[in-house]
Write an enzyme that holds these catalytic residues in place. Structure first.
Site, mmCIF file in Angstrom:
data_model
loop_
_atom_site.group_PDB
_atom_site.id
_atom_site.type_symbol
_atom_site.label_atom_id
_atom_site.label_comp_id
_atom_site.label_asym_id
_atom_site.label_seq_id
_atom_site.Cartn_x
_atom_site.Cartn_y
_atom_site.Cartn_z
ATOM 1 N N SER A 14 1.121 -1.166 -0.387
ATOM 2 C CA SER A 14 0.322 -0.306 -0.204
ATOM 3 C C SER A 14 0.815 1.388 -0.236
ATOM 4 O O SER A 14 1.748 1.101 0.675
ATOM 5 C CB SER A 14 -0.998 -0.013 1.178
ATOM 6 O OG SER A 14 -1.906 1.669 1.336
ATOM 7 N N LYS A 65 -13.511 -4.343 2.017
ATOM 8 C CA LYS A 65 -14.505 -2.645 1.709
ATOM 9 C C LYS A 65 -16.085 -2.837 2.484
ATOM 10 O O LYS A 65 -16.631 -2.046 2.620
ATOM 11 C CB LYS A 65 -14.293 -2.787 0.407
ATOM 12 C CG LYS A 65 -12.872 -2.040 -0.094
ATOM 13 C CD LYS A 65 -13.076 -0.511 -1.094
ATOM 14 C CE LYS A 65 -11.366 -0.616 -1.687
ATOM 15 N NZ LYS A 65 -11.373 0.282 -2.816
ATOM 16 N N ASP A 101 -13.481 6.951 -3.402
ATOM 17 C CA ASP A 101 -12.903 6.370 -4.761
ATOM 18 C C ASP A 101 -13.244 6.294 -5.445
ATOM 19 O O ASP A 101 -12.948 6.833 -6.833
ATOM 20 C CB ASP A 101 -13.448 4.559 -4.546
ATOM 21 C CG ASP A 101 -12.593 3.424 -3.238
ATOM 22 O OD1 ASP A 101 -10.983 4.300 -3.360
ATOM 23 O OD2 ASP A 101 -12.934 2.306 -3.974
ATOM 24 N N GLY A 237 -3.952 4.124 -12.587
ATOM 25 C CA GLY A 237 -4.998 4.604 -11.463
ATOM 26 C C GLY A 237 -4.597 5.212 -10.331
ATOM 27 O O GLY A 237 -4.305 5.664 -9.365
#
Ligand code: ATR
Length: 271
Positions: A14, A65, A101, A237
């Site tokens: 991450s 999530k 997001d 992204g």
């Protein structure tokens, strides 16, 4: 010092701690932002311990999530529409869930890449969690058309039905993508992160379109290269990642950090 974290499994890759540390420096604030590897079947216990120990908020990545959304005491409307949360914050009424997001994607497209979503003909590839998380914010920008195309057509149809009241949205099979010009083609399938082939009709990626992979870094290379070979512009992204982080930071801290220098630094590091 206020404590924040990203929960995931795996989580070692991450970039969120790096991004938030730079935001804090740029904002002249001091905070701690860590990585937490939660057990696949132990998200709730892990995140509860974090908040009980005084954690102020966390981001949540795969595969948690939906767990994060269910864990929260209160939820934003956009998290509810997504059925998933990448953001949790300690509030007086308990842990609050949000989903940053979609805002991250829209801000990256419009502010960094320079492609307005309003009036655009948008083709979304994939109908899993990643797609579902960004559809409402995309529709809020009023695209002319949003076609959701998925290998399993039924899931695309379900998603289109779920969001039908929010805009012009239809679901189709990947193999049955309507022959039309798309201004924006978003890869929200898991093919990039899994290194799998994505079978697409040739007309899906046309000259002058912007092809956007929600994955970033080397994972996005195959899709980006293929789109460029078809004459499209293409990007990964990474900007979405930075923009969703900025949206998270702003929600926690009440002020929005600048994203351009952080995105430029990450791009320079990757090249
Ligand atoms: P995520 O949370 O990353 O979206 P997911 O919910 O498992 O993960 O969804 C994965 C998406 O990628 C789905 O739309 C899936 O298509 P199916 O619904 O048909 O499974 C899509 N996907 C995965 N592998 C694919 C492949 N090889 N070709 C095309 N689509 C693929």
């Amino acid at each position: 010092m206020d404590r924040y974290a990203v929960f995931g499994n795996p989580v070692s890759h991450s970039l969120s701690p790096t991004i938030h540390a730079r935001f804090a420096e740029l904002m002249g604030e001091r905070l701690v932002y860590e990585k937490v590897l939660a057990p696949v079947d132990g998200f709730a216990a892990s995140v509860r311990a974090f908040f009980e120990a005084g954690g102020r908020g966390c981001n949540v990545t795969l595969p948690f999530k939906v767990d994060a959304f269910e864990f929260a005491a209160t939820r934003s409307e956009r998290a509810t529409l997504a059925g998933a949360a990448n953001f949790l914050a300690a509030r007086d009424a308990g842990v609050h869930a949000d989903n940053t997001d979609g805002a991250g994607l829209v801000t990256d497209l419009e502010s960094n890449v320079g492609v307005p979503v309003e009036g655009a003909r948008v083709l979304m590839l994939g109908a899993g969690g990643a797609a579902r998380g960004v559809i409402a914010p995309l529709l809020a920008r009023k695209p002319a058309r949003l076609v959701i195309a998925n290998r399993t057509a039924a899931k695309a149809l379900d998603l289109a039905r779920h969001f039908a009241t929010l805009g012009v949205v239809e679901g189709v099979a990947l193999a049955a993508i309507p022959e039309a010009r798309y201004d924006l083609v978003i890869n929200a399938t898991s093919t990039s992160t899994r290194g799998e082939a994505l079978e697409l009709p040739a007309h899906a990626l046309a000259r002058d379109a912007l092809a956007y992979d929600m994955a970033y870094g080397p994972a996005a290379n195959a899709f980006v290269a293929r789109a460029r070979a078809a004459g499209a512009r293409a990007c990964d992204g990474l900007g979405m990642l930075v923009e969703q982080a900025a949206e998270s930071y702003a929600l926690w801290r009440g002020a929005r950090p600048p994203t351009a220098p952080v995105l430029a630094e990450l791009r320079a590091r990757a090249s």
